[in-house]
Design a protein around this motif. Structure first.
Motif, PDB file in Angstrom:
ATOM      1  N   LYS A  88      71.973 107.299 -67.265  1.00  0.00           N
ATOM      2  CA  LYS A  88      73.352 106.808 -67.360  1.00  0.00           C
ATOM      3  C   LYS A  88      74.216 107.848 -68.066  1.00  0.00           C
ATOM      4  CE  LYS A  88      72.657 102.606 -65.677  1.00  0.00           C
ATOM      5  NZ  LYS A  88      71.233 102.758 -65.311  1.00  0.00           N
ATOM      6  N   SER A  89      75.452 108.011 -67.607  1.00  0.00           N
ATOM      7  CA  SER A  89      76.322 109.040 -68.176  1.00  0.00           C
ATOM      8  C   SER A  89      77.663 108.458 -68.617  1.00  0.00           C
ATOM      9  CB  SER A  89      76.558 110.155 -67.149  1.00  0.00           C
ATOM     10  OG  SER A  89      77.155 109.614 -65.981  1.00  0.00           O
ATOM     11  N   ILE A  90      78.222 109.042 -69.670  1.00  0.00           N
ATOM     12  CA  ILE A  90      79.520 108.607 -70.178  1.00  0.00           C
ATOM     13  C   ILE A  90      80.341 109.826 -70.578  1.00  0.00           C
ATOM     14  CG2 ILE A  90      78.595 108.252 -72.517  1.00  0.00           C
ATOM     15  CD1 ILE A  90      80.651 105.935 -72.785  1.00  0.00           C
ATOM     16  N   LEU A  91      81.596 109.827 -70.175  1.00  0.00           N
ATOM     17  CA  LEU A  91      82.553 110.862 -70.563  1.00  0.00           C
ATOM     18  C   LEU A  91      83.415 110.285 -71.677  1.00  0.00           C
ATOM     19  CD1 LEU A  91      84.123 113.565 -70.088  1.00  0.00           C
ATOM     20  CD2 LEU A  91      85.514 112.293 -68.429  1.00  0.00           C
ATOM     21  N   ILE A  92      83.561 111.024 -72.772  1.00  0.00           N
ATOM     22  CA  ILE A  92      84.296 110.534 -73.941  1.00  0.00           C
ATOM     23  C   ILE A  92      85.449 111.482 -74.234  1.00  0.00           C
ATOM     24  CG2 ILE A  92      84.112 109.925 -76.380  1.00  0.00           C
ATOM     25  CD1 ILE A  92      81.165 109.287 -75.909  1.00  0.00           C
ATOM     26  N   LEU A  93      86.676 110.939 -74.179  1.00  0.00           N
ATOM     27  CA  LEU A  93      87.899 111.730 -74.322  1.00  0.00           C
ATOM     28  C   LEU A  93      88.620 111.390 -75.624  1.00  0.00           C
ATOM     29  CD1 LEU A  93      89.259 111.379 -70.671  1.00  0.00           C
ATOM     30  CD2 LEU A  93      87.890 113.255 -71.617  1.00  0.00           C
ATOM     31  N   HIS A  94      88.995 112.412 -76.355  1.00  0.00           N
ATOM     32  CA  HIS A  94      89.672 112.228 -77.642  1.00  0.00           C
ATOM     33  C   HIS A  94      91.172 111.968 -77.453  1.00  0.00           C
ATOM     34  CE1 HIS A  94      91.638 116.189 -77.423  1.00  0.00           C
ATOM     35  NE2 HIS A  94      90.488 116.664 -76.950  1.00  0.00           N
ATOM     36  N   GLY A  95      91.825 111.649 -78.559  1.00  0.00           N
ATOM     37  CA  GLY A  95      93.259 111.377 -78.549  1.00  0.00           C
ATOM     38  C   GLY A  95      94.088 112.600 -78.888  1.00  0.00           C
ATOM     39  N   TRP A  96      95.400 112.380 -78.966  1.00  0.00           N
ATOM     40  CA  TRP A  96      96.335 113.466 -79.250  1.00  0.00           C
ATOM     41  C   TRP A  96      96.060 114.036 -80.644  1.00  0.00           C
ATOM     42  CZ3 TRP A  96      99.697 115.669 -75.905  1.00  0.00           C
ATOM     43  CH2 TRP A  96     100.548 116.637 -76.432  1.00  0.00           C
ATOM     44  N   GLY A  97      96.007 115.355 -80.729  1.00  0.00           N
ATOM     45  CA  GLY A  97      95.814 116.020 -82.004  1.00  0.00           C
ATOM     46  C   GLY A  97      94.381 116.065 -82.486  1.00  0.00           C
ATOM     47  N   ALA A  98      93.453 115.455 -81.758  1.00  0.00           N
ATOM     48  CA  ALA A  98      92.046 115.427 -82.165  1.00  0.00           C
ATOM     49  C   ALA A  98      91.241 116.403 -81.302  1.00  0.00           C
ATOM     50  CB  ALA A  98      91.490 114.012 -82.066  1.00  0.00           C
ATOM     51  N   ASN A  99      89.928 116.232 -81.272  1.00  0.00           N
ATOM     52  CA  ASN A  99      89.069 117.112 -80.475  1.00  0.00           C
ATOM     53  C   ASN A  99      87.736 116.422 -80.221  1.00  0.00           C
ATOM     54  OD1 ASN A  99      87.358 117.557 -82.815  1.00  0.00           O
ATOM     55  ND2 ASN A  99      88.948 118.947 -83.551  1.00  0.00           N
ATOM     56  N   LYS A 100      86.897 117.085 -79.454  1.00  0.00           N
ATOM     57  CA  LYS A 100      85.615 116.500 -79.058  1.00  0.00           C
ATOM     58  C   LYS A 100      84.702 116.246 -80.245  1.00  0.00           C
ATOM     59  CE  LYS A 100      83.265 120.889 -77.936  1.00  0.00           C
ATOM     60  NZ  LYS A 100      84.344 121.764 -78.471  1.00  0.00           N
ATOM     61  N   GLU A 101      84.814 117.068 -81.296  1.00  0.00           N
ATOM     62  CA  GLU A 101      83.925 116.938 -82.447  1.00  0.00           C
ATOM     63  C   GLU A 101      84.102 115.595 -83.145  1.00  0.00           C
ATOM     64  OE1 GLU A 101      81.573 119.016 -82.877  1.00  0.00           O
ATOM     65  OE2 GLU A 101      82.341 120.370 -81.333  1.00  0.00           O
ATOM     66  N   LEU A 102      85.342 115.112 -83.219  1.00  0.00           N
ATOM     67  CA  LEU A 102      85.605 113.817 -83.847  1.00  0.00           C
ATOM     68  C   LEU A 102      84.900 112.698 -83.092  1.00  0.00           C
ATOM     69  CD1 LEU A 102      87.312 112.347 -86.074  1.00  0.00           C
ATOM     70  CD2 LEU A 102      88.996 111.934 -84.267  1.00  0.00           C
ATOM     71  N   MET A 103      84.968 112.736 -81.772  1.00  0.00           N
ATOM     72  CA  MET A 103      84.346 111.691 -80.957  1.00  0.00           C
ATOM     73  C   MET A 103      82.819 111.788 -81.008  1.00  0.00           C
ATOM     74  SD  MET A 103      87.194 110.456 -80.200  1.00  0.00           S
ATOM     75  CE  MET A 103      86.764 109.077 -79.154  1.00  0.00           C
TER      76      MET A 103
END
Length: 247
Positions: free
Chosen positions: A26-41
């Motif tokens: 199973k796969s999931i794509l996780i997108l961050h919000g404005w001003g953030a980045n992938k590391e936070l998620m």
């Protein structure tokens, strides 16, 4: 961390991403919000989604990903879709926080995912308070007076402080997009999570999205716009309960 070059919207984008648990089915794509980045998620969700192949992406203009021209949310969604094609990944589920929620919502217009997870998603334009309307009107007057640029620093949103010109123009394109029709059209099941004290995208926005969703569940949790950092375990528990048990 990996990098790839993607051609989209007539330009090349150098995109930074990370693929976790690549052998999971199973796969999931996780997108961050404005001003953030992938590391936070990744910090929030990696350990709670151990049975998923997780894809974390720095959206164009954020983190270590490039951007060349101002684009709206649809342009962002196109870049992400081209990115997935470039790295040859099919996605079962998609999660988006704030601005990333709008991008995820657009992608659900083009494809049927097994599930969409929205975290304090942007896309609902609520009436501005008297205080905000007064502030906007006052700035319009002051900016035309001598030293108009001086006054700008006292009125601009924290979201745009320190932005380069391309990102500032991008922000102006995306900030007031109304996605009510887009939320209403989604056929995939939706889990909607929100922070009770969220001031960036107020709780009322989540209630509106829930009322529009064809197949939606709404959870209001303690916290602000980044509530998910302390509720990631609960969010992932609901993802497993509502999505995986039916697969």
């Amino acid at each position: 961390m990996a990098k790839t070059r993607v051609y989209s919207n007539g330009y090349f984008y150098d995109l930074s991403y990370e693929l976790v648990n690549p052998k999971c089915e199973k796969s999931i794509l996780i997108l961050h919000g404005w001003g953030a980045n992938k590391e936070l998620m990744k910090q929030a969700f990696e350990k709670f989604l151990s049975d998923f192949k997780q894809i974390y992406l720095d959206l164009p203009g954020f983190g270590n990903s490039s951007i060349n021209i101002p684009i709206d949310s649809y342009g962002y969604a196109k870049v992400v879709e081209n990115f997935l094609t470039t790295i040859e990944q099919d996605i079962d589920y998609i999660m988006g926080h704030s601005f990333g929620g709008k991008i995820a919502t657009i992608m659900c217009q083009n494809s049927i995912f097994r599930g969409l997870i929205l975290l304090s998603s942007a896309g609902i334009v609520l009436p501005k308070s008297f205080k905000i309307r007064f502030k906007i009107a006052l700035f319009k007057i002051l900016k035309n007076l001598p030293y108009g640029d001086f006054w700008r620093q006292f009125f601009i949103s924290k979201d745009v402080q320190g932005m380069n010109e391309v990102m500032y123009e991008t922000f102006k394109k995306v900030v007031n997009e109304n996605f009510e029709n887009e939320f209403q059209k989604i056929k995939s099941p939706i889990l909607i999570f929100w922070g009770n004290e969220d001031k960036a995208t107020p709780l009322k926005s989540g209630a509106v999205i829930h009322s529009l969703a064809q197949k939606g569940k709404f959870f209001a949790l303690d916290g602000d716009h980044f509530f998910f950092l302390k509720h990631a375990d609960f969010i992932c528990e609901k993802i497993h309960e509502d999505f995986l048990k039916n697969d």
